[in-house]
Each structure stands twice: as structure tokens, then as C-alpha cells.
Design a protein around this motif. Structure first.
Motif, PDB file in Angstrom:
ATOM      1  N   LYS A  66       0.830  -1.210   0.000  1.00  0.00           N
ATOM      2  CA  LYS A  66       0.000   0.000   0.000  1.00  0.00           C
ATOM      3  C   LYS A  66       0.861   1.257   0.000  1.00  0.00           C
ATOM      4  N   LYS A  67       1.956   1.237   0.762  1.00  0.00           N
ATOM      5  CA  LYS A  67       2.861   2.376   0.778  1.00  0.00           C
ATOM      6  C   LYS A  67       3.486   2.592  -0.595  1.00  0.00           C
ATOM      7  N   ILE A  77       2.234   1.848  -3.505  1.00  0.00           N
ATOM      8  CA  ILE A  77       1.206   2.426  -4.379  1.00  0.00           C
ATOM      9  C   ILE A  77       1.017   3.905  -4.063  1.00  0.00           C
ATOM     10  N   ALA A  78       0.998   4.239  -2.778  1.00  0.00           N
ATOM     11  CA  ALA A  78       0.839   5.637  -2.372  1.00  0.00           C
ATOM     12  C   ALA A  78       2.001   6.478  -2.888  1.00  0.00           C
ATOM     13  N   GLU A 103       3.893   5.872  -5.500  1.00  0.00           N
ATOM     14  CA  GLU A 103       3.758   5.982  -6.958  1.00  0.00           C
ATOM     15  C   GLU A 103       2.756   7.072  -7.326  1.00  0.00           C
ATOM     16  N   LYS A 104       1.627   7.088  -6.632  1.00  0.00           N
ATOM     17  CA  LYS A 104       0.606   8.101  -6.915  1.00  0.00           C
ATOM     18  C   LYS A 104       1.108   9.496  -6.549  1.00  0.00           C
ATOM     19  N   LEU A 105       1.837   9.607  -5.450  1.00  0.00           N
ATOM     20  CA  LEU A 105       2.393  10.885  -5.032  1.00  0.00           C
ATOM     21  C   LEU A 105       3.420  11.380  -6.055  1.00  0.00           C
ATOM     22  N   ALA A 124       3.414  10.878  -9.137  1.00  0.00           N
ATOM     23  CA  ALA A 124       2.750  11.267 -10.377  1.00  0.00           C
ATOM     24  C   ALA A 124       2.090  12.647 -10.294  1.00  0.00           C
ATOM     25  N   ILE A 125       1.923  13.179  -9.096  1.00  0.00           N
ATOM     26  CA  ILE A 125       1.271  14.478  -8.934  1.00  0.00           C
ATOM     27  C   ILE A 125       2.234  15.582  -9.344  1.00  0.00           C
ATOM     28  N   LYS A 126       1.755  16.481 -10.196  1.00  0.00           N
ATOM     29  CA  LYS A 126       2.585  17.574 -10.697  1.00  0.00           C
ATOM     30  C   LYS A 126       2.249  18.908 -10.034  1.00  0.00           C
ATOM     31  N   GLU A 183      -1.470  20.583  -4.666  1.00  0.00           N
ATOM     32  CA  GLU A 183      -2.005  19.279  -4.273  1.00  0.00           C
ATOM     33  C   GLU A 183      -1.035  18.554  -3.345  1.00  0.00           C
ATOM     34  N   ILE A 213      -1.655  17.360   0.569  1.00  0.00           N
ATOM     35  CA  ILE A 213      -1.387  16.005   1.052  1.00  0.00           C
ATOM     36  C   ILE A 213      -0.457  16.047   2.262  1.00  0.00           C
TER      37      ILE A 213
END
Length: 62
Positions: A6-7, A9-10, A12-14, A16-18, A22, A26
Motif C-alpha cells: 500500500k505504501k 502504491i501511495a 507511486e501516486k504521489l 505522479a502528482i505535478k 495538491e 497532502i
């Protein structure tokens, strides 16, 4: 799914944020979670606690 997965994935998503706003949002949210887990200093309220729960505390101590 494990905590480690889960970490990952988190993260990876973080990554990707530009938008900086945002990311700031977070970070503020994560800091608020940490504040919830802080220890509570009961020593400043010891008299009030003692008056209310003295007999219970004595039994627990035995």
C-alpha cells in the motif's frame, strides 16, 4: 495487500502528482494524522484525574 504494498502504491501516486498545491494539501493531511497520534501529557491534569479516579487507580496499582 500488505502495508508495504500500500505504501508503494501511495508513493507511486504521489510521484505522479505535478501540482504543488495538491502536494502541499497532502502534506498537511499527513501532518494532521501525526498530530492525532501524539502522546497526551496527563501530568498537568494529575490532580483532577486523581480526584475522579483515585480508587480505580489504586486498584489498578495493586
Amino acid at each position: 495487500m500488505s502495508v508495504l504494498e500500500k505504501k508503494a502504491i501511495a508513493f507511486e501516486k504521489l510521484a505522479a502528482i505535478k501540482d504543488e498545491a495538491e502536494i502541499d494539501e497532502i502534506l498537511q493531511y499527513l501532518e494532521s494524522l501525526n498530530k492525532k497520534n501524539e502522546e497526551i501529557d496527563l501530568s498537568k491534569n494529575i490532580e483532577s484525574i486523581s480526584q475522579r479516579y483515585d480508587s480505580t487507580l489504586r486498584r489498578l496499582a495493586q
